[in-house]
Design an enzyme around this catalytic site. Sequence first.
Site, mmCIF file in Angstrom:
data_model
loop_
_atom_site.group_PDB
_atom_site.id
_atom_site.type_symbol
_atom_site.label_atom_id
_atom_site.label_comp_id
_atom_site.label_asym_id
_atom_site.label_seq_id
_atom_site.Cartn_x
_atom_site.Cartn_y
_atom_site.Cartn_z
ATOM 1 N N ARG A 97 -33.422 -19.636 -14.529
ATOM 2 C CA ARG A 97 -32.577 -21.014 -14.341
ATOM 3 C C ARG A 97 -33.318 -21.641 -13.362
ATOM 4 N NH1 ARG A 97 -29.211 -25.160 -15.772
ATOM 5 N NH2 ARG A 97 -27.901 -25.940 -14.010
ATOM 6 N N GLY A 104 3.082 6.879 -7.572
ATOM 7 C CA GLY A 104 1.410 6.448 -7.895
ATOM 8 C C GLY A 104 0.767 7.083 -6.983
ATOM 9 N N ARG A 140 -13.114 11.287 -8.430
ATOM 10 C CA ARG A 140 -13.116 10.220 -7.776
ATOM 11 C C ARG A 140 -14.807 9.962 -7.624
ATOM 12 N NH1 ARG A 140 -9.081 12.278 -3.986
ATOM 13 N NH2 ARG A 140 -7.501 11.354 -4.963
ATOM 14 N N ILE A 195 -1.790 5.584 -18.561
ATOM 15 C CA ILE A 195 -2.475 6.718 -18.943
ATOM 16 C C ILE A 195 -3.745 6.481 -19.807
ATOM 17 C CG2 ILE A 195 -2.300 9.015 -19.855
ATOM 18 C CD1 ILE A 195 -0.605 8.586 -17.303
ATOM 19 N N GLU A 216 -7.415 6.601 -9.333
ATOM 20 C CA GLU A 216 -7.513 7.770 -8.725
ATOM 21 C C GLU A 216 -7.598 7.782 -7.264
ATOM 22 O OE1 GLU A 216 -10.455 10.524 -10.556
ATOM 23 O OE2 GLU A 216 -10.368 9.354 -12.468
HETATM 24 C C1 LIG Z 1 -6.039 0.758 -15.601
HETATM 25 C C2 LIG Z 1 -5.522 1.941 -14.826
HETATM 26 C C3 LIG Z 1 -5.621 3.376 -15.610
HETATM 27 C C4 LIG Z 1 -5.074 4.362 -14.835
HETATM 28 N N1 LIG Z 1 -5.042 5.739 -15.464
HETATM 29 C C5 LIG Z 1 -4.343 6.644 -15.015
HETATM 30 C C6 LIG Z 1 -4.772 7.856 -15.675
HETATM 31 O O1 LIG Z 1 -5.504 7.935 -16.637
HETATM 32 N N2 LIG Z 1 -3.796 9.058 -15.409
HETATM 33 C C7 LIG Z 1 -2.874 8.686 -14.447
HETATM 34 O O2 LIG Z 1 -2.217 9.752 -13.910
HETATM 35 N N3 LIG Z 1 -2.749 7.761 -13.691
HETATM 36 C C8 LIG Z 1 -3.452 6.593 -13.890
HETATM 37 N N4 LIG Z 1 -3.495 5.318 -13.260
HETATM 38 C C9 LIG Z 1 -2.696 5.113 -12.110
HETATM 39 C C10 LIG Z 1 -3.214 4.990 -10.782
HETATM 40 O O3 LIG Z 1 -3.869 6.060 -10.265
HETATM 41 C C11 LIG Z 1 -2.061 4.375 -9.673
HETATM 42 O O4 LIG Z 1 -2.005 3.078 -10.089
HETATM 43 C C12 LIG Z 1 -2.768 4.446 -8.403
HETATM 44 O O5 LIG Z 1 -2.857 5.590 -7.943
HETATM 45 C C13 LIG Z 1 -2.071 3.646 -7.292
HETATM 46 O O6 LIG Z 1 -0.545 3.944 -7.606
HETATM 47 P P1 LIG Z 1 0.584 2.704 -7.683
HETATM 48 O O7 LIG Z 1 0.063 1.720 -8.917
HETATM 49 O O8 LIG Z 1 2.061 3.317 -8.091
HETATM 50 O O9 LIG Z 1 0.439 2.076 -6.455
HETATM 51 P P2 LIG Z 1 1.307 2.353 -5.203
HETATM 52 O O10 LIG Z 1 1.189 3.688 -4.916
HETATM 53 O O11 LIG Z 1 2.532 1.689 -5.290
HETATM 54 O O12 LIG Z 1 0.403 1.718 -4.070
HETATM 55 C C14 LIG Z 1 0.644 0.163 -3.994
HETATM 56 C C15 LIG Z 1 -0.035 -0.211 -2.582
HETATM 57 O O13 LIG Z 1 0.572 0.336 -1.460
HETATM 58 C C16 LIG Z 1 -0.496 1.300 -0.693
HETATM 59 N N5 LIG Z 1 0.018 2.309 -0.159
HETATM 60 C C17 LIG Z 1 0.658 3.396 -0.922
HETATM 61 N N6 LIG Z 1 1.101 4.380 -0.103
HETATM 62 C C18 LIG Z 1 0.600 4.191 1.006
HETATM 63 C C19 LIG Z 1 0.103 4.923 2.325
HETATM 64 N N7 LIG Z 1 0.666 6.038 2.366
HETATM 65 N N8 LIG Z 1 -0.773 4.374 3.074
HETATM 66 C C20 LIG Z 1 -1.131 3.097 3.039
HETATM 67 N N9 LIG Z 1 -1.066 2.444 1.908
HETATM 68 C C21 LIG Z 1 -0.335 3.099 0.920
HETATM 69 C C22 LIG Z 1 -1.583 1.314 -1.848
HETATM 70 O O14 LIG Z 1 -2.765 1.490 -1.276
HETATM 71 C C23 LIG Z 1 -1.658 0.260 -2.636
HETATM 72 O O15 LIG Z 1 -2.348 -0.909 -1.977
HETATM 73 C C24 LIG Z 1 -4.154 4.192 -13.673
HETATM 74 C C25 LIG Z 1 -4.017 2.963 -13.180
HETATM 75 C C26 LIG Z 1 -4.303 2.003 -13.818
HETATM 76 C C27 LIG Z 1 -4.140 0.362 -13.306
#
Ligand SMILES: Cc1cc2nc3c(=O)[nH]c(=O)nc-3n(C[C@H](O)[C@H](O)[C@H](O)COP(=O)(O)OP(=O)(O)OC[C@H]3O[C@@H](n4cnc5c(N)ncnc54)[C@H](O)[C@@H]3O)c2cc1C
Length: 388
Positions: free
Chosen positions: A277, A140, A252, A166, A372
Amino acid sequence: MTQDTSIMNQPLTLLAEDELIFRDSVRQFANAQVRPLVREMDEHAKIPKALVRQLFDLGVMGIEIPETYGGAGGTFFHSVLAVEELSRVDPSIGVLVDVQNTLVINAFLRWGSDEVKGRFLPRLAADTVGAYALSEAGSGSDAFALTTRAKEEADGFVLSGRKLWITNGNEADVFLVFATVNAEAGYRGITAFIVERGTPGFTVGKKEDKLGIRASSTCELILEDCRVSKANVLGEIGKGYKTAIETLNEGRIGIGAQMVGLAKGALEAAIKYTQERKQFGKAIAEFQAVQHQIARAAVDVESAMLTVYNAARLRDAGKPFLTEAAICKILSSEVAERVSSLAVNLLGGNGFVKEYPVEKFYRDAKIGQIYEGTSNLQLQTIAKQILG
Ligand SMILES: Cc1cc2nc3c(=O)[nH]c(=O)nc-3n(C[C@H](O)[C@H](O)[C@H](O)COP(=O)(O)OP(=O)(O)OC[C@H]3O[C@@H](n4cnc5c(N)ncnc54)[C@H](O)[C@@H]3O)c2cc1C
């Protein structure tokens, strides 16, 4: 003193005539066509096909596509205006349009060969929704740890792996899928592939049941020996990481616009309600404590909007905007959460029920700090630019 006439010294929020006409047409559409469907779309977690068709007819599904390919020939700033205006009414529709324009079309425009542009841009402008598939279960924030493989064969590539989260998975017919041609090469193996719905070995999997932006589809993609021709590589082999970094930097700003639109929608609902209200014999908007809360929210919305508009105008001017885009995303997503939370409070019990729009804005706001690039990742980008 000589002046650089290529830089327009105009207030950020002063719109050019074409921007004003465009914004007003999207605003009108959002109020007339989207607003009546918002609650039903949220409840059924679905965007009607007819509404997607109307978005194409409105000209917001191919904003930056040149007119020669059938697009609107607009700017990135036009995309920001469209996403903001739609999100003011429904952030799910905002993100559908955002992904189409600021990620998918943006990647095709920047990285597509003339042949690829000729094949896909007219469709994306006319009737084809796109999706952007980078994330996986194990990658992610650490997006380039992706494990979807692309094995090269004589006549193309064979893709295997799974994508998660996605957006537009349900509606899309064209998917930009990031996979690695060489896992040992790390990020230098990552390549962007164009995969069409219907390609053997490619299926759209389960749809997530979400807290917010429920109408926007968020799906798993499954690739099992999915054959893609060499002509469907977007950009250069091994340069997919650049495609991802560059498009997401711009995307972004679109999420910033989504969050600003959301905050505006929530604030408008709160203003209307507090003026109607009555408690203690007068409208609750007459209490100074409430007035100050509303004024504080207006300060929040204005500051977030300025950072979004500034990042978008920097992008259109061809100037660096990396830090500004990260700032606008983190600020506007925090503002959206704060303002929609206040709106729930100001509507009292009515803020907590589905009959009024603010509980949905509150749920929808949360995603701004996740996709993002999470807020932590934005802070990392900002800190890196400041501290070196
Ligand atoms: C509704 C929705 C739509 C989406 N649409 C798309 C899409 O169209 N295409 C696509 O490719 N993806 C998509 N995503 C994926 C989205 O971009 C990821 O969920 C996001 O980048 C976070 O990744 P993760 O869920 O694996 O969380 P993780 O990366 O596991 O993060 C979990 C927590 O750990 C923290 N963390 C992780 N690494 C670090 C670090 N190095 N330093 C400090 N904190 C850290 C994060 O900030 C977060 O709070 C979507 C997600 C959702 C929920």
